[in-house]
Design an enzyme around this catalytic site. Structure first.
Site, PDB file in Angstrom:
ATOM      1  CG  ASP A  54       6.562  -0.516  -2.197  1.00  9.89           C
ATOM      2  OD1 ASP A  54       6.714  -0.928  -0.930  1.00  9.89           O
ATOM      3  OD2 ASP A  54       6.274  -0.602  -3.308  1.00  9.89           O
ATOM      4  CG  HIS A 198       5.678   5.252  -1.890  1.00 11.82           C
ATOM      5  ND1 HIS A 198       4.052   5.124  -2.232  1.00 11.82           N
ATOM      6  CD2 HIS A 198       6.013   4.970  -2.487  1.00 11.82           C
ATOM      7  CE1 HIS A 198       4.379   4.527  -2.821  1.00 11.82           C
ATOM      8  NE2 HIS A 198       5.507   4.242  -3.260  1.00 11.82           N
TER       9      HIS A 198
END
Length: 248
Positions: A54, A198
């Site tokens: 993300d 991430h």
């Protein structure tokens, strides 16, 4: 599952790439693409897992892509439009190397606290940025913080996108420790799992070679989210996976 069951659902933190219309068979370019296209992944036969990243593309995305290429692993990147705009080369490379691109808003605003027009703008601006950078449009939406309600679901449906969350998180944003990230990811890894990570966390990128090798040694094939959710037959606006307590 119908999105109607998510009425007033607020999902706290705890691109199913829709098959495009068939191209014209007599096109030389399409014939060549058909010859070189990878065989479809069958997660009914393989022990699949999807690593999802993300908030990117982060500044370490190039190193991450090098690792994924080295180990023949695929991933899904839920991108923020603002970073797509500033780092378009990474986005182009992601698409070129067979990874999946998803929409994660433009500036990471909580969709459950902003007006419908603002939600649409966040989604559309990111769609446009990804299309400009890579020539493709995301087919999956992951709202910031994993927060969605019926309004978000309805707007996702307007864009023709299901909402994809995750089955487990690496907690990399919190620990920022390579050993902890690997340990947590392996703890939540399971067949057909969708793992939240991430690519802006340096320790995540640093530990990725060891993590990928360990997952592969345990029999996992690292695939795109669309390979995992294919059998779910998600409709636009559907949310998957459902958080505990919201199953039918």
């Amino acid at each position: 599952m119908s999105r109607q069951i998510y009425s007033l659902l607020a999902i706290a933190a705890v691109t199913l790439t829709l098959t495009p219309a068939p191209a014209l068979a007599d096109s030389p370019a399409n014939q060549q693409a058909a010859k070189t296209a990878p065989a479809p992944v069958d997660c009914e036969q393989l022990k699949c897992i999807a690593l999802t990243f993300d908030d990117g593309p982060g500044k370490y995305a190039g190193t991450l892509l090098d690792t994924l290429k080295k180990y023949d692993a695929k991933a899904t990147f839920f991108l923020e439009g603002q970073y797509v705009k500033s780092r378009p080369a990474y986005v182009k490379r992601m698409a070129k190397e067979g990874h999946e691109l998803g929409n994660h808003s433009y500036k990471h605003l909580n969709f459950t606290t902003i007006e419908p027009g603002a939600i649409r703008s966040e989604i559309q601006k990111t769609q446009d940025a990804v299309k400009k950078a890579a020539g493709v449009e995301p087919k999956l939406l992951r709202p910031p913080y994993g927060m969605a309600d019926l309004q978000v679901s309805d707007i996702a449906a307007e864009f023709g996108m299901p909402i994809v969350l995750w089955t487990g998180g690496s907690r990399d944003w919190s620990t920022k420790n390579a050993d902890a990230i690997k340990k947590q990811t392996l703890a939540v890894a399971k067949r057909d799992g969708i793992i939240l990570m991430h690519d802006w966390v340096k320790q995540t990128v640093d530990v990725m070679p060891s993590l990928v090798k360990t997952l592969q040694s345990r029999g996992y094939t690292l695939v795109k989210v669309s390979d995992i959710v294919k059998k779910e037959n998600l409709a636009a606006g559907d949310v998957f996976p459902l958080p505990e307590g919201w199953e039918n």
